[in-house]
Each structure stands twice: as structure tokens, then as C-alpha cells.
Design a protein around this motif. Structure first.
Motif, PDB file in Angstrom:
ATOM      1  N   PRO A 184      10.996  -2.215  -9.508  1.00  0.00           N
ATOM      2  CA  PRO A 184      11.502  -1.512  -8.325  1.00  0.00           C
ATOM      3  C   PRO A 184      10.456  -1.429  -7.218  1.00  0.00           C
ATOM      4  CG  PRO A 184      10.999   0.052 -10.072  1.00  0.00           C
ATOM      5  CD  PRO A 184      10.841  -1.318 -10.667  1.00  0.00           C
ATOM      6  N   ALA A 185       9.166  -1.543  -7.581  1.00  0.00           N
ATOM      7  CA  ALA A 185       8.090  -1.478  -6.596  1.00  0.00           C
ATOM      8  C   ALA A 185       8.066  -2.754  -5.765  1.00  0.00           C
ATOM      9  CB  ALA A 185       6.749  -1.277  -7.291  1.00  0.00           C
ATOM     10  N   ALA A 186       7.958  -2.590  -4.443  1.00  0.00           N
ATOM     11  CA  ALA A 186       8.046  -3.763  -3.578  1.00  0.00           C
ATOM     12  C   ALA A 186       7.234  -3.568  -2.313  1.00  0.00           C
ATOM     13  CB  ALA A 186       9.499  -4.049  -3.224  1.00  0.00           C
ATOM     14  N   VAL A 187       6.839  -4.700  -1.742  1.00  0.00           N
ATOM     15  CA  VAL A 187       6.197  -4.763  -0.431  1.00  0.00           C
ATOM     16  C   VAL A 187       7.050  -5.678   0.440  1.00  0.00           C
ATOM     17  CG1 VAL A 187       4.131  -5.422   0.847  1.00  0.00           C
ATOM     18  CG2 VAL A 187       3.907  -4.420  -1.438  1.00  0.00           C
ATOM     19  N   LEU A 188       7.390  -5.214   1.622  1.00  0.00           N
ATOM     20  CA  LEU A 188       8.197  -5.981   2.575  1.00  0.00           C
ATOM     21  C   LEU A 188       7.351  -6.245   3.808  1.00  0.00           C
ATOM     22  CD1 LEU A 188      10.890  -7.077   3.822  1.00  0.00           C
ATOM     23  CD2 LEU A 188      11.376  -4.710   4.496  1.00  0.00           C
ATOM     24  N   THR A 189       7.220  -7.512   4.175  1.00  0.00           N
ATOM     25  CA  THR A 189       6.373  -7.881   5.310  1.00  0.00           C
ATOM     26  C   THR A 189       7.157  -8.755   6.282  1.00  0.00           C
ATOM     27  OG1 THR A 189       5.523 -10.035   4.556  1.00  0.00           O
ATOM     28  CG2 THR A 189       4.507  -8.074   3.605  1.00  0.00           C
ATOM     29  N   GLY A 190       6.620  -8.903   7.483  1.00  0.00           N
ATOM     30  CA  GLY A 190       7.193  -9.882   8.377  1.00  0.00           C
ATOM     31  C   GLY A 190       7.130  -9.521   9.841  1.00  0.00           C
ATOM     32  N   ASP A 191       7.741 -10.404  10.615  1.00  0.00           N
ATOM     33  CA  ASP A 191       7.935 -10.203  12.048  1.00  0.00           C
ATOM     34  C   ASP A 191       9.371  -9.714  12.221  1.00  0.00           C
ATOM     35  OD1 ASP A 191       8.373 -10.324  14.763  1.00  0.00           O
ATOM     36  OD2 ASP A 191       8.061 -12.491  14.938  1.00  0.00           O
ATOM     37  N   PHE A 192       9.512  -8.443  12.605  1.00  0.00           N
ATOM     38  CA  PHE A 192      10.836  -7.829  12.685  1.00  0.00           C
ATOM     39  C   PHE A 192      11.405  -7.855  14.105  1.00  0.00           C
ATOM     40  CE2 PHE A 192       8.904  -6.456   8.830  1.00  0.00           C
ATOM     41  CZ  PHE A 192       9.948  -6.341   7.928  1.00  0.00           C
ATOM     42  N   ASN A 193      10.617  -8.339  15.047  1.00  0.00           N
ATOM     43  CA  ASN A 193      11.076  -8.456  16.431  1.00  0.00           C
ATOM     44  C   ASN A 193      11.680  -7.157  16.963  1.00  0.00           C
ATOM     45  OD1 ASN A 193      10.397 -11.004  17.574  1.00  0.00           O
ATOM     46  ND2 ASN A 193      11.793 -11.991  16.137  1.00  0.00           N
ATOM     47  N   MET A 194      11.086  -6.048  16.557  1.00  0.00           N
ATOM     48  CA  MET A 194      11.461  -4.718  17.038  1.00  0.00           C
ATOM     49  C   MET A 194      10.199  -3.903  17.216  1.00  0.00           C
ATOM     50  SD  MET A 194      14.724  -3.778  14.610  1.00  0.00           S
ATOM     51  CE  MET A 194      13.984  -4.311  13.060  1.00  0.00           C
ATOM     52  N   ARG A 195      10.229  -2.976  18.140  1.00  0.00           N
ATOM     53  CA  ARG A 195       9.093  -2.087  18.335  1.00  0.00           C
ATOM     54  C   ARG A 195       9.170  -0.920  17.351  1.00  0.00           C
ATOM     55  NH1 ARG A 195       7.164  -2.780  24.516  1.00  0.00           N
ATOM     56  NH2 ARG A 195       7.988  -4.886  24.800  1.00  0.00           N
ATOM     57  N   CYS A 200       3.758  -3.957  19.257  1.00  0.00           N
ATOM     58  CA  CYS A 200       3.805  -4.216  17.816  1.00  0.00           C
ATOM     59  C   CYS A 200       5.221  -4.553  17.395  1.00  0.00           C
ATOM     60  CB  CYS A 200       3.305  -2.998  17.036  1.00  0.00           C
ATOM     61  SG  CYS A 200       3.184  -3.314  15.251  1.00  0.00           S
ATOM     62  N   CYS A 201       5.378  -5.651  16.654  1.00  0.00           N
ATOM     63  CA  CYS A 201       6.670  -5.990  16.052  1.00  0.00           C
ATOM     64  C   CYS A 201       6.502  -6.550  14.642  1.00  0.00           C
ATOM     65  CB  CYS A 201       7.441  -6.972  16.928  1.00  0.00           C
ATOM     66  SG  CYS A 201       6.584  -8.516  17.237  1.00  0.00           S
ATOM     67  N   ASP A 202       5.259  -6.586  14.148  1.00  0.00           N
ATOM     68  CA  ASP A 202       4.962  -7.074  12.799  1.00  0.00           C
ATOM     69  C   ASP A 202       4.586  -5.871  11.933  1.00  0.00           C
ATOM     70  OD1 ASP A 202       4.634 -10.271  13.207  1.00  0.00           O
ATOM     71  OD2 ASP A 202       3.896  -9.182  14.957  1.00  0.00           O
ATOM     72  N   PHE A 203       5.264  -5.739  10.791  1.00  0.00           N
ATOM     73  CA  PHE A 203       5.089  -4.544   9.979  1.00  0.00           C
ATOM     74  C   PHE A 203       4.958  -4.892   8.501  1.00  0.00           C
ATOM     75  CE2 PHE A 203       7.939  -3.474  13.571  1.00  0.00           C
ATOM     76  CZ  PHE A 203       7.121  -2.582  14.240  1.00  0.00           C
ATOM     77  N   ILE A 204       4.365  -3.948   7.768  1.00  0.00           N
ATOM     78  CA  ILE A 204       4.365  -3.988   6.312  1.00  0.00           C
ATOM     79  C   ILE A 204       4.976  -2.682   5.816  1.00  0.00           C
ATOM     80  CG2 ILE A 204       2.980  -4.067   4.204  1.00  0.00           C
ATOM     81  CD1 ILE A 204       0.946  -5.770   5.678  1.00  0.00           C
ATOM     82  N   PHE A 205       5.997  -2.802   4.985  1.00  0.00           N
ATOM     83  CA  PHE A 205       6.617  -1.662   4.338  1.00  0.00           C
ATOM     84  C   PHE A 205       6.263  -1.682   2.854  1.00  0.00           C
ATOM     85  CE2 PHE A 205       9.211  -2.688   7.979  1.00  0.00           C
ATOM     86  CZ  PHE A 205       9.635  -1.470   8.487  1.00  0.00           C
ATOM     87  N   VAL A 206       6.120  -0.505   2.269  1.00  0.00           N
ATOM     88  CA  VAL A 206       5.919  -0.391   0.826  1.00  0.00           C
ATOM     89  C   VAL A 206       6.924   0.603   0.281  1.00  0.00           C
ATOM     90  CG1 VAL A 206       3.450  -0.952   0.976  1.00  0.00           C
ATOM     91  CG2 VAL A 206       4.187   1.455   1.031  1.00  0.00           C
ATOM     92  N   THR A 207       7.336   0.417  -0.967  1.00  0.00           N
ATOM     93  CA  THR A 207       8.196   1.416  -1.583  1.00  0.00           C
ATOM     94  C   THR A 207       7.414   2.718  -1.735  1.00  0.00           C
ATOM     95  OG1 THR A 207       7.649   0.368  -3.712  1.00  0.00           O
ATOM     96  CG2 THR A 207       9.810  -0.097  -2.767  1.00  0.00           C
ATOM     97  N   GLU A 208       8.147   3.824  -1.701  1.00  0.00           N
ATOM     98  CA  GLU A 208       7.500   5.135  -1.628  1.00  0.00           C
ATOM     99  C   GLU A 208       6.563   5.403  -2.799  1.00  0.00           C
ATOM    100  OE1 GLU A 208      10.535   8.181  -1.550  1.00  0.00           O
ATOM    101  OE2 GLU A 208      11.903   6.861  -2.634  1.00  0.00           O
ATOM    102  N   ASP A 209       6.810   4.771  -3.952  1.00  0.00           N
ATOM    103  CA  ASP A 209       5.912   4.946  -5.099  1.00  0.00           C
ATOM    104  C   ASP A 209       4.554   4.298  -4.860  1.00  0.00           C
ATOM    105  OD1 ASP A 209       7.753   2.637  -5.272  1.00  0.00           O
ATOM    106  OD2 ASP A 209       6.530   2.060  -6.985  1.00  0.00           O
ATOM    107  N   LEU A 210       4.503   3.305  -3.959  1.00  0.00           N
ATOM    108  CA  LEU A 210       3.239   2.624  -3.656  1.00  0.00           C
ATOM    109  C   LEU A 210       2.466   3.289  -2.525  1.00  0.00           C
ATOM    110  CD1 LEU A 210       4.273  -1.157  -3.823  1.00  0.00           C
ATOM    111  CD2 LEU A 210       3.188   0.228  -5.612  1.00  0.00           C
ATOM    112  N   ALA A 211       3.121   4.176  -1.781  1.00  0.00           N
ATOM    113  CA  ALA A 211       2.472   4.772  -0.608  1.00  0.00           C
ATOM    114  C   ALA A 211       1.136   5.438  -0.939  1.00  0.00           C
ATOM    115  CB  ALA A 211       3.417   5.773   0.058  1.00  0.00           C
ATOM    116  N   PRO A 212       1.011   6.188  -2.058  1.00  0.00           N
ATOM    117  CA  PRO A 212      -0.295   6.791  -2.366  1.00  0.00           C
ATOM    118  C   PRO A 212      -1.375   5.777  -2.723  1.00  0.00           C
ATOM    119  CG  PRO A 212       1.497   7.882  -3.565  1.00  0.00           C
ATOM    120  CD  PRO A 212       2.055   6.623  -3.005  1.00  0.00           C
ATOM    121  N   ARG A 213      -0.956   4.529  -2.962  1.00  0.00           N
ATOM    122  CA  ARG A 213      -1.917   3.499  -3.366  1.00  0.00           C
ATOM    123  C   ARG A 213      -2.492   2.708  -2.189  1.00  0.00           C
ATOM    124  NH1 ARG A 213      -1.966   2.520  -8.825  1.00  0.00           N
ATOM    125  NH2 ARG A 213      -0.324   3.519 -10.056  1.00  0.00           N
ATOM    126  N   ILE A 214      -2.021   2.989  -0.978  1.00  0.00           N
ATOM    127  CA  ILE A 214      -2.543   2.266   0.186  1.00  0.00           C
ATOM    128  C   ILE A 214      -3.984   2.707   0.426  1.00  0.00           C
ATOM    129  CG2 ILE A 214      -2.295   1.816   2.649  1.00  0.00           C
ATOM    130  CD1 ILE A 214       0.681   2.603   2.346  1.00  0.00           C
TER     131      ILE A 214
END
Length: 280
Positions: free
Chosen positions: A183-194, A243-257
Motif C-alpha cells: 500500500p506504500a507508494a511514491v507518486l512523482t511527475g510533471d502535473f502541469n498544475m500549480r 512549480c508544477c513538478d511534485f512528489i507525493f508519498v502515502t501518509e504512512d511514509l510522511a514521517p520517513r521523509i
């Protein structure tokens, strides 16, 4: 620790209008000794792109990183003008073993703007602490409605991936073999949104099935500091730096950043790369 870099490469076209994939890889290495590299705007057989020689960039980048497993994700696959197939899309390269790979074609609804199909590429990376789903994407530039549909597609992909960790399918031989996931995931990319775009914020909304929310890693660690610019930093034909490039992490990974940085120096693309380090 795992280090992940995401970068919209603009097919290796730098601010100097030279295409140089080796420069791109070298500058990514200078940012960090990355474990996973997520790339957008990789081309194959597209000599009509500015400065492009028409080569297979998926293969060329894989050859520049021979110690990494290279995963291709072509969102666009069309007849080449001079024969063969022309492809354009995303790529994930992993130092760690890669289990199952999934390619989600994102919703491509009717829109009168200039647009093309988009893809979410997912690789289950087997890091020492267990499997981690790494996803990368590149959303539509020209249409808010298309981005809304694509965000729905990303959320559905994440929702169903979580469901598969709750209800394991029956193992079987050959094509039915069961591979690790998480269930743990990292989502990256160019989202073309601010950062303040409501469509972008939709990515982080809760799920009704218990799937962990996808949180903007910069906002987790730096609120209220604004995101650094990742586009138009050195050339403003597409507007002021933003900014339009982002990295998202699942909430369980947030304390690990442990760290997330937006590189503000390289000119090897029209976008700036983003690095995240996770204590795993």
C-alpha cells in the motif's frame, strides 16, 4: 535510505537548445546517488522534436545506467513519419530489483485543445525493507478538464492497488504468479498544475476504502514555505517561474521523509529535478 529523483527531461533538450542525455544523467548523479530515477518526456523515433536525432532514448538512457533496471512507459505510440513506430512517455530506472510493472492509460476525454494520451507508470521496487510502489506520470498541459480526468485515473489506480493488498488474489503458475506489492507508494511527475490548483489538491483527498492518502512531500515538510519553482526558471516563454513538478508519498511514509529538494542550478532541461530521501 532510498533516494528518488523525478525530472521532466524535455527529451534531453537543455536551455542551451542542445539535446544531451549523458549530461542529463550526469547532472542527476551530481544531485544525489539516486536509487530510483523517474523521467518524463522520453522519446523514440521523433526527429521532428527540436534538436532530436530521432534515436531511441529509452534504450540510450538504459545504456547510460547499466546497473539499473529500466522500465519504459510509452503513453504515445503512433506510426513514425519515416517508418517504424514513434513513442513518447515516461521511464523508471531502479537500482533495486523490480517486481511487477503496471502501465495505466489515463482517461483521455474529448477536448478541443492540443492534447495527447497520458500514462501512469508503476513499478514495484523491492527495497531492503520490503516492496514500495513507485509511480510517475506527466499530465496534460493544455486542458484543466483533461487533468481532472487524469487525476481521477491516478486515484483509481492507487485505490485498486491498495485493494489488492487487502484481498490477495490466488497464486498460480506462469502468467498467474503472485508478486509482492504494497500500500506504500511514491507518486512523482510533471502535473502541469500549480501548487494551489484545486485539481492538484484533489490528489491528496482521503479514500473511502482505507487506502493511504497521497500527500505532497514538500507541503508535509515545509509548510508554509512555498514550493520552489520547477519550470520556466531560466526561460520564461511559458510564463514566470513556477512549480508544477511534485512528489507525493502515502501518509504512512510522511514521517520517513528526511529531505526533499528542488534543484535550482541545472539547465539540462526546461524543468528542474526534484529529489526526495526517505528513511526506510
Amino acid at each position: 535510505m532510498i533516494r528518488i529523483i523525478t525530472w521532466n527531461t524535455q527529451w534531453g533538450l537543455g536551455v542551451d537548445e542542445q539535446v544531451d542525455l549523458k549530461r542529463l544523467v550526469d547532472e542527476a548523479r551530481a544531485i544525489a546517488d539516486f536509487d530510483v530515477l523517474c523521467l518524463q518526456e522520453i522519446s523514440d523515433n521523433f526527429p521532428e522534436l527540436k534538436g532530436n536525432n530521432g534515436g531511441n532514448q529509452f534504450a540510450e538512457i538504459a545504456a547510460l545506467l547499466p546497473d539499473y533496471t529500466a522500465i519504459e512507459g510509452a503513453a504515445l505510440d503512433i506510426p513514425g513519419r519515416s517508418g517504424g513506430r514513434s513513442r513518447f512517455g515516461n521511464m523508471i530506472l531502479s537500482r533495486f530489483p523490480v517486481a511487477q510493472v503496471l502501465r495505466y492509460t489515463l482517461p483521455w476525454e474529448a477536448a478541443a485543445t492540443r492534447n495527447m494520451p497520458r500514462l501512469l507508470l508503476e513499478a514495484v521496487v523491492e527495497i531492503p525493507t520490503g516492496p514500495l510502489r513507485v509511480m510517475t506520470t506527466h499530465l496534460e498541459y493544455s486542458s484543466d478538464a483533461l487533468r481532472q480526468a487524469q487525476v481521477r485515473g491516478i486515484r483509481e489506480a492507487h485505490r485498486t492497488a491498495y485493494e489488492r493488498t487487502v484481498t490477495l488474489r490466488e497464486n498460480g503458475p506462469g502468467t498467474y504468479a503472485l508478486f509482492p506489492t504494497s500500500p506504500a507508494a511514491v507518486l512523482t511527475g510533471d502535473f502541469n498544475m500549480r501548487p494551489d490548483d484545486p485539481v492538484k489538491q484533489r490528489i491528496s483527498e482521503p479514500f473511502d476504502n482505507g487506502a493511504p492518502a497521497l500527500l505532497d512531500a514538500w507541503q508535509v515538510t515545509h509548510v508554509p514555505t512555498p514550493h520552489p519553482p520547477s519550470f520556466c526558471l531560466f526561460e520564461q516563454s511559458n510564463g514566470p517561474p513556477h512549480c508544477c513538478d511534485f512528489i507525493f508519498v502515502t501518509e504512512d511514509l510522511a514521517p520517513r521523509i528526511s529531505r526533499i529538494i528542488y534543484d535550482q542550478k541545472t539547465r539540462a532541461s526546461d524543468h528542474q529535478p526534484v529529489l526526495i530521501e526517505l528513511d526506510m
